[in-house]
Motif scaffolding. Sequence first.
Motif, PDB file in Angstrom:
ATOM      1  N   GLU A 145       0.837  -1.214   0.000  1.00  0.00           N
ATOM      2  CA  GLU A 145       0.000   0.000   0.000  1.00  0.00           C
ATOM      3  C   GLU A 145       0.868   1.259   0.000  1.00  0.00           C
ATOM      4  OE1 GLU A 145      -2.954  -0.151   3.116  1.00  0.00           O
ATOM      5  OE2 GLU A 145      -4.013  -1.847   2.189  1.00  0.00           O
ATOM      6  N   ASP A 146       1.929   1.271   0.823  1.00  0.00           N
ATOM      7  CA  ASP A 146       2.855   2.418   0.833  1.00  0.00           C
ATOM      8  C   ASP A 146       3.469   2.631  -0.554  1.00  0.00           C
ATOM      9  OD1 ASP A 146       2.471   3.023   3.461  1.00  0.00           O
ATOM     10  OD2 ASP A 146       4.418   2.284   4.179  1.00  0.00           O
ATOM     11  N   LEU A 147       3.825   1.525  -1.193  1.00  0.00           N
ATOM     12  CA  LEU A 147       4.483   1.588  -2.501  1.00  0.00           C
ATOM     13  C   LEU A 147       3.540   2.198  -3.547  1.00  0.00           C
ATOM     14  CD1 LEU A 147       6.973   0.874  -4.176  1.00  0.00           C
ATOM     15  CD2 LEU A 147       6.048  -1.438  -4.479  1.00  0.00           C
ATOM     16  N   ILE A 148       2.295   1.713  -3.583  1.00  0.00           N
ATOM     17  CA  ILE A 148       1.333   2.201  -4.584  1.00  0.00           C
ATOM     18  C   ILE A 148       0.983   3.664  -4.291  1.00  0.00           C
ATOM     19  CG2 ILE A 148      -0.989   1.898  -5.535  1.00  0.00           C
ATOM     20  CD1 ILE A 148      -0.674  -1.126  -4.626  1.00  0.00           C
ATOM     21  N   LEU A 149       0.772   3.967  -3.005  1.00  0.00           N
ATOM     22  CA  LEU A 149       0.476   5.345  -2.604  1.00  0.00           C
ATOM     23  C   LEU A 149       1.611   6.274  -3.041  1.00  0.00           C
ATOM     24  CD1 LEU A 149      -1.490   7.103  -0.819  1.00  0.00           C
ATOM     25  CD2 LEU A 149       0.180   6.800   1.003  1.00  0.00           C
ATOM     26  N   SER A 150       2.859   5.821  -2.881  1.00  0.00           N
ATOM     27  CA  SER A 150       4.026   6.637  -3.247  1.00  0.00           C
ATOM     28  C   SER A 150       4.101   6.854  -4.749  1.00  0.00           C
ATOM     29  CB  SER A 150       5.317   5.980  -2.753  1.00  0.00           C
ATOM     30  OG  SER A 150       5.293   5.864  -1.353  1.00  0.00           O
ATOM     31  N   VAL A 151       3.718   5.836  -5.531  1.00  0.00           N
ATOM     32  CA  VAL A 151       3.718   5.972  -6.990  1.00  0.00           C
ATOM     33  C   VAL A 151       2.714   7.045  -7.401  1.00  0.00           C
ATOM     34  CG1 VAL A 151       3.088   4.823  -9.153  1.00  0.00           C
ATOM     35  CG2 VAL A 151       4.527   3.631  -7.491  1.00  0.00           C
ATOM     36  N   VAL A 152       1.495   6.963  -6.865  1.00  0.00           N
ATOM     37  CA  VAL A 152       0.460   7.953  -7.195  1.00  0.00           C
ATOM     38  C   VAL A 152       0.943   9.345  -6.773  1.00  0.00           C
ATOM     39  CG1 VAL A 152      -1.908   8.723  -6.716  1.00  0.00           C
ATOM     40  CG2 VAL A 152      -1.410   6.272  -6.982  1.00  0.00           C
ATOM     41  N   LYS A 177      -5.820   0.561  -1.850  1.00  0.00           N
ATOM     42  CA  LYS A 177      -6.101  -0.667  -1.097  1.00  0.00           C
ATOM     43  C   LYS A 177      -6.506  -1.805  -2.036  1.00  0.00           C
ATOM     44  CE  LYS A 177      -7.258   1.151   3.478  1.00  0.00           C
ATOM     45  NZ  LYS A 177      -5.869   0.922   3.876  1.00  0.00           N
ATOM     46  N   ALA A 178      -7.334  -1.469  -3.041  1.00  0.00           N
ATOM     47  CA  ALA A 178      -7.814  -2.501  -3.969  1.00  0.00           C
ATOM     48  C   ALA A 178      -6.667  -3.084  -4.795  1.00  0.00           C
ATOM     49  CB  ALA A 178      -8.890  -1.918  -4.890  1.00  0.00           C
ATOM     50  N   LEU A 179      -5.759  -2.221  -5.269  1.00  0.00           N
ATOM     51  CA  LEU A 179      -4.634  -2.721  -6.069  1.00  0.00           C
ATOM     52  C   LEU A 179      -3.673  -3.531  -5.195  1.00  0.00           C
ATOM     53  CD1 LEU A 179      -2.997  -3.073  -8.604  1.00  0.00           C
ATOM     54  CD2 LEU A 179      -2.122  -0.742  -8.363  1.00  0.00           C
ATOM     55  N   ALA A 180      -3.445  -3.069  -3.956  1.00  0.00           N
ATOM     56  CA  ALA A 180      -2.575  -3.837  -3.047  1.00  0.00           C
ATOM     57  C   ALA A 180      -3.165  -5.229  -2.811  1.00  0.00           C
ATOM     58  CB  ALA A 180      -2.393  -3.094  -1.725  1.00  0.00           C
ATOM     59  N   SER A 181      -4.474  -5.298  -2.558  1.00  0.00           N
ATOM     60  CA  SER A 181      -5.126  -6.603  -2.343  1.00  0.00           C
ATOM     61  C   SER A 181      -4.987  -7.487  -3.567  1.00  0.00           C
ATOM     62  CB  SER A 181      -6.621  -6.422  -2.050  1.00  0.00           C
ATOM     63  OG  SER A 181      -6.783  -5.764  -0.831  1.00  0.00           O
ATOM     64  N   GLN A 182      -5.145  -6.887  -4.745  1.00  0.00           N
ATOM     65  CA  GLN A 182      -5.036  -7.656  -5.980  1.00  0.00           C
ATOM     66  C   GLN A 182      -3.618  -8.235  -6.132  1.00  0.00           C
ATOM     67  OE1 GLN A 182      -6.910  -8.901  -8.323  1.00  0.00           O
ATOM     68  NE2 GLN A 182      -5.116  -9.579  -9.441  1.00  0.00           N
ATOM     69  N   LEU A 183      -2.594  -7.430  -5.863  1.00  0.00           N
ATOM     70  CA  LEU A 183      -1.210  -7.912  -5.995  1.00  0.00           C
ATOM     71  C   LEU A 183      -0.900  -8.961  -4.923  1.00  0.00           C
ATOM     72  CD1 LEU A 183       0.688  -4.582  -6.854  1.00  0.00           C
ATOM     73  CD2 LEU A 183      -0.362  -6.235  -8.400  1.00  0.00           C
ATOM     74  N   PRO A 218       5.149  -8.321 -11.781  1.00  0.00           N
ATOM     75  CA  PRO A 218       6.115  -7.325 -12.254  1.00  0.00           C
ATOM     76  C   PRO A 218       5.856  -5.919 -11.724  1.00  0.00           C
ATOM     77  CG  PRO A 218       4.638  -8.045 -14.037  1.00  0.00           C
ATOM     78  CD  PRO A 218       4.394  -8.956 -12.880  1.00  0.00           C
ATOM     79  N   GLN A 219       4.601  -5.652 -11.312  1.00  0.00           N
ATOM     80  CA  GLN A 219       4.286  -4.291 -10.836  1.00  0.00           C
ATOM     81  C   GLN A 219       5.178  -3.865  -9.671  1.00  0.00           C
ATOM     82  OE1 GLN A 219       1.895  -6.553 -11.539  1.00  0.00           O
ATOM     83  NE2 GLN A 219       0.153  -5.589 -12.547  1.00  0.00           N
ATOM     84  N   ILE A 220       5.557  -4.821  -8.807  1.00  0.00           N
ATOM     85  CA  ILE A 220       6.354  -4.437  -7.630  1.00  0.00           C
ATOM     86  C   ILE A 220       7.667  -3.786  -8.066  1.00  0.00           C
ATOM     87  CG2 ILE A 220       7.508  -5.272  -5.530  1.00  0.00           C
ATOM     88  CD1 ILE A 220       4.456  -5.388  -5.366  1.00  0.00           C
ATOM     89  N   SER A 221       8.374  -4.430  -9.001  1.00  0.00           N
ATOM     90  CA  SER A 221       9.646  -3.870  -9.477  1.00  0.00           C
ATOM     91  C   SER A 221       9.437  -2.562 -10.224  1.00  0.00           C
ATOM     92  CB  SER A 221      10.351  -4.870 -10.396  1.00  0.00           C
ATOM     93  OG  SER A 221      10.693  -6.023  -9.673  1.00  0.00           O
TER      94      SER A 221
END
Length: 478
Positions: A145-152, A177-183, A218-221
Amino acid sequence: KMGNAESNAYQNHLSRFLPEEQSDIDGVFDTLSGSSGSAGAKNGKATKKTLTLAALQARQSIISDAYTRESLPEQMTDRLCNGMKSIDLSGKSSGLSEQIAKEQFVIFMSNLLKGNADEKITIIMRMISKTEGPVKGKQIQEFTEDLILSVVHVLSYRKELKGWNLENTRDSASGVKALASQLLSELKLADGTKPVGPQLMETNFDQSIIEDWVYRVPQISVFLSVVIRQGLHVLHSLPDQTKDIVNLVPGCKGIKGRGLVSLFDIPSIIYINSHLPAELQHKWQLLFSSRLHGESFSQLCGHIVNKGPCIVILKDLDGYIFGGFASHSWEMKPQFQGDNRCFLFSVFPSLAVYTYTGYNDHYMYLNHGQQTMPNGLGMGGQHGYFGLWIDSDYGKGHSKAKPRCTTYNSPQLSAKEDFTLDAMEVWAVGDLPESAGTKGKKSILDVDPEAQALLEMAGKSRQSEGLREPVEEEDGDD
């Protein structure tokens, strides 16, 4: 002095970067470390600059316009520091020092920006948790969640959202939250099982499982790369060898200045876009919005027929948001159309993409004003039992998929099987077909995409490309 083994390792990491990249990394380290080298004076290394978390956070606010405190959320700066500190230069683990040496900084950059899953994993484990050993699902969730939030956050901060912004899209908090759950749903234990729900939060995952996950997701990298390049402003302006972040967010056309808030949020745009055919990922253009063009099926058809591949997204009165990708131009006819690149998706309450099963070819359907066949827009399943259906009596729809849609293996996407429509949007993806500007006259290029590709490879510009921009920007004329 560092031993030869360590300096060799450092040189190997340095050699992964082109000379101009090396000087960029040097510059960023010098800027970030500033005068904090004097902190090393106690142990006789006054000349050796180091970096600390405090320095990183404090200096981001004063360095220059390029660096301000807001470029990354504090919790992500903290995680990046833990990642840098985890790089062991001595060969013997000495616990995490508060000082980050330049060698650690360079190896961190090299592993995360140029390394494989194996090289990234130790750093990612330390970014998830400061302590060694297995990590809990809850910790992985917080990291993701921190990672996705930081990207946005950083894409918005650097004005890299290409026409989207946080004002013209749905609030990103639920999307994060939804994208984190999906990953996270891709986390697999050694025996192949995927823990879910509360069980996932409490499960311990060791390094090999996280490594497998980073390799398969791959999204994580990609997200880490964005956070480092854009957040620390390193290698962001140099030609990107990875090319993976170029189409992370598609360009957005047709929403500017219209006071419209899209049904999409930034995380769902990134996720859905990554599932589109590569040649369609660079641009989305708004064709229809029920809030702009009115709640009318004939208006909908008028705006979307013969406009190339499209994304349809809708929201029901219960707040569920879902839709589908149509790989071909919508045509008005009583037969199924499209191909196996079509898919259905859900955005809220969960984010997911559902691809074709091979069971049938009922990809997409659009019909209006016929006595004998159903009139409406449908995707997947069969007449009367579509995975996604909007009736020509605009406002009614259904998602009948008990237990799953035959074409896409999707569950029921709406809150209720028969739903009432609250809002709907259709986005053209990729470049509009030649015919869109010339009302229905098909060019050979639209009939034969191979001919189009060959022309592009030969560097021939397409004559009608120049006519396209006015079509895109006719925002005021709708």
